[in-house]
Design an enzyme around this catalytic site. Structure first.
Site, PDB file in Angstrom:
ATOM      1  N   ASP A 105       9.263   2.727  -0.372  1.00 44.10           N
ATOM      2  CA  ASP A 105       8.241   3.364   0.448  1.00 44.10           C
ATOM      3  C   ASP A 105       8.498   2.938   1.888  1.00 44.10           C
ATOM      4  OD1 ASP A 105       6.062   4.226   1.829  1.00 44.10           O
ATOM      5  OD2 ASP A 105       4.568   3.495   0.394  1.00 44.10           O
TER       6      ASP A 105
ATOM      7  N   TYR B 133       0.857  -1.191   0.000  1.00 41.33           N
ATOM      8  CA  TYR B 133       0.000   0.000   0.000  1.00 41.33           C
ATOM      9  C   TYR B 133       0.885   1.230   0.000  1.00 41.33           C
ATOM     10  CZ  TYR B 133      -3.389   3.489   1.687  1.00 41.33           C
ATOM     11  OH  TYR B 133      -4.192   4.595   1.834  1.00 41.33           O
TER      12      TYR B 133
ATOM     13  N   LYS C  98       4.604   8.724   8.922  1.00 43.74           N
ATOM     14  CA  LYS C  98       4.378   8.082  10.226  1.00 43.74           C
ATOM     15  C   LYS C  98       5.395   8.506  11.297  1.00 43.74           C
ATOM     16  CE  LYS C  98       1.216   4.812   8.420  1.00 43.74           C
ATOM     17  NZ  LYS C  98       1.184   4.079   7.168  1.00 43.74           N
TER      18      LYS C  98
HETATM   19  C1  LIG Z   1       0.545   4.616   5.820  1.00 43.70           C
HETATM   20  C2  LIG Z   1       1.260   4.368   4.545  1.00 43.70           C
HETATM   21  C3  LIG Z   1       1.167   5.236   3.445  1.00 43.70           C
HETATM   22  C4  LIG Z   1       0.197   6.372   3.396  1.00 43.70           C
HETATM   23  O1  LIG Z   1       0.461   7.343   4.340  1.00 43.70           O
HETATM   24  P1  LIG Z   1      -0.739   8.367   4.721  1.00 43.70           P
HETATM   25  O2  LIG Z   1      -0.074   9.313   5.667  1.00 43.70           O
HETATM   26  O3  LIG Z   1      -1.796   7.536   5.348  1.00 43.70           O
HETATM   27  O4  LIG Z   1      -1.181   8.999   3.471  1.00 43.70           O
HETATM   28  C5  LIG Z   1       1.961   4.995   2.356  1.00 43.70           C
HETATM   29  N1  LIG Z   1       2.805   3.966   2.325  1.00 43.70           N
HETATM   30  C6  LIG Z   1       2.917   3.098   3.353  1.00 43.70           C
HETATM   31  C7  LIG Z   1       3.897   1.981   3.282  1.00 43.70           C
HETATM   32  C8  LIG Z   1       2.136   3.267   4.483  1.00 43.70           C
HETATM   33  O5  LIG Z   1       2.206   2.373   5.464  1.00 43.70           O
END
Ligand SMILES: *Cc1c(COP(=O)(O)O)cnc(C)c1O
Length: 424
Positions: free
Chosen positions: A236, A141, A264
């Protein structure tokens, strides 16, 4: 008003009653707990129930809730103004901190969410390579970006179809979706299409289909194939950044991507995302270069203060070994309890991150995840919740521990899990 009452009011004015879908408890049944406050390893709902929190805001709260150093930094900055729309020293400090912690990042830009980070990173990758095609992996994701919110179409090597309505097929078709952890498939794909690939984006540890670690050699192969085909590699690290060490997962495994997305933990609970990478790529961003990207609240001073305070505690305390020990123990004990209960459980874990699957045998692929027993997870979740343990309200999310989860909290979680498992 209690949680049920608030939820009844919420669904009238907020779609589904929540501002992010997984909060709605649809995967586990029932209605969400409305949170009144959180402190250390605990969250408290509006009824006054206390829960040991293993969601931790889906990752950011690695120091636990309301850490005094972070709260103080936020309070001080808020008193000096919440947003200026002009540069601050905080942004420079934050950029320097991240760039020196993650050597593959020469330059970085801050945004307000992980979604913005991945969206901007792929725009930049497309501009830099003058190619269109993006490759992602099934079950990974990357936020709700149109071209990344796609799933594999039929057949092994195929282009994506939208994962939701509202995304044009023409947009989805600029993304290819391949199976995570299948090196052979990836190589085969790159042999045919490699020269049209702008970027491959990947979670180096998958954290959004439960938690899945990369198989030996998988990330290495992705690095090698992207390089030899002139495609960019984007890690990511929105979940994994500063989770396993003071830096990225990339630093732990010694693989340097061309670009990295963060979020995060680096916001310490405030809305922060970031993307960074090699200077020649990042210099293409506006106003230095031709690729437009902007944000009214980007690099927000309160958010930067929160992130800087969080990173400072992590650097000073270096809690990573301790976190690993706690998680090892949690995984071992829950594994043991599951054997005693005769309920097959696979507990993937590394550092402070884990994934509980009701599954017999290893969980290493998206298919393994799909084969795990989601109904059993829902039962487990609800029994644990009643006993004061807050797990992710979905079988497809990770479990986290913070620096303030201690032996006492783990004992409670382990005992409770043992009892719950024996009733499943
Ligand atoms: C949480 C997450 C996102 C999206 O971040 P948001 O701040 O919710 O837009 C993208 N990539 C990964 C791997 C994530 O865990």
């Amino acid at each position: 008003m209690d949680s049920a009452g608030l939820f009844a009011k919420a669904i009238k004015v907020i779609p589904g009653g929540v501002n992010s879908p997984v909060r709605a408890f649809k995967r586990v049944g029932g209605t969400p707990r409305f949170v009144e406050k959180a402190q250390g390893p605990y969250i408290f709902d509006v009824e006054g129930n206390r829960y040991i929190d293993h969601v931790l805001s889906w990752g950011p709260m690695i120091l636990g809730h309301a850490h005094p150093a972070v709260v103080e930094a936020v309070r001080q900055q808020a008193g000096k103004g919440m947003s200026f729309g002009a540069p601050t020293e905080l942004e420079v400090s934050m950029a320097e901190t991240v760039c020196s912690a993650i050597p593959s990042i020469d330059m970085i830009r801050f945004v307000s969410s992980g979604t913005e980070a991945t969206m901007s990173a792929i725009r930049l990758a497309r501009a830099y390579t003058e190619r269109e095609l993006i490759v992602k992996f099934e079950g990974c994701y990357h936020g709700h970006v149109d071209s990344l919110l796609v799933k594999a179409g039929s057949g092994a090597l195929t282009f994506a179809i939208p994962d939701t309505s509202g995304i044009p097929e023409t947009v989805a078709s600029t993304t290819a979706v391949l199976p995570y952890n299948e090196t052979g498939c990836f190589k085969e794909f790159m042999k045919v299409h490699g020269q049209s690939v702008a970027a491959v984006i990947i979670e180096p540890v998958a954290g959004n289909m439960g938690m899945i670690q990369p198989r030996q050699g998988f990330l290495e192969s992705v690095r090698e194939q992207t390089r030899s085909n002139g495609a960019l590699l984007i890690f990511d690290e929105v979940i994994t950044g500063f989770r396993f060490c003071f830096g990225g997962y990339q630093d732990l495994v010694g693989i340097a991507p061309d670009m990295t997305c963060l979020g995060k933990i680096i916001g310490g609970g405030m809305p922060v995302g970031a993307f960074g990478g090699k200077a020649d790529i990042m210099s293409m961003l506006s106003p230095a270069g031709p690729v437009y990207q902007a944000g009214t609240l980007s690099g927000n001073p309160v958010a930067m203060a929160s992130g800087l305070a969080t990173l400072k505690v992590l650097r000073d305390e270096n809690p990573y070994e301790r976190l690993t020990k706690y998680m090892d123990r949690l995984a071992f004990e829950i594994g043991d309890a599951s054997k005693k209960a005769g309920v097959p459980v696979t507990f993937n874990h590394e550092g402070s991150m884990g994934g509980i699957f009701f599954h017999e045998g290893p969980v290493e692929t998206f298919n393994d995840v799909m084969e795990s027993d989601a109904g059993r997870y829902a039962l487990f979740f609800n029994t644990m919740l009643k006993q004061g343990v807050y797990l992710a309200p979905s079988p497809y999310e990770s479990l986290f521990i913070s620096t303030v989860h201690d032996d006492e909290h783990l004992d409670h979680v382990i005992n409770t899990a043992g009892k719950c498992l024996s009733t499943l």
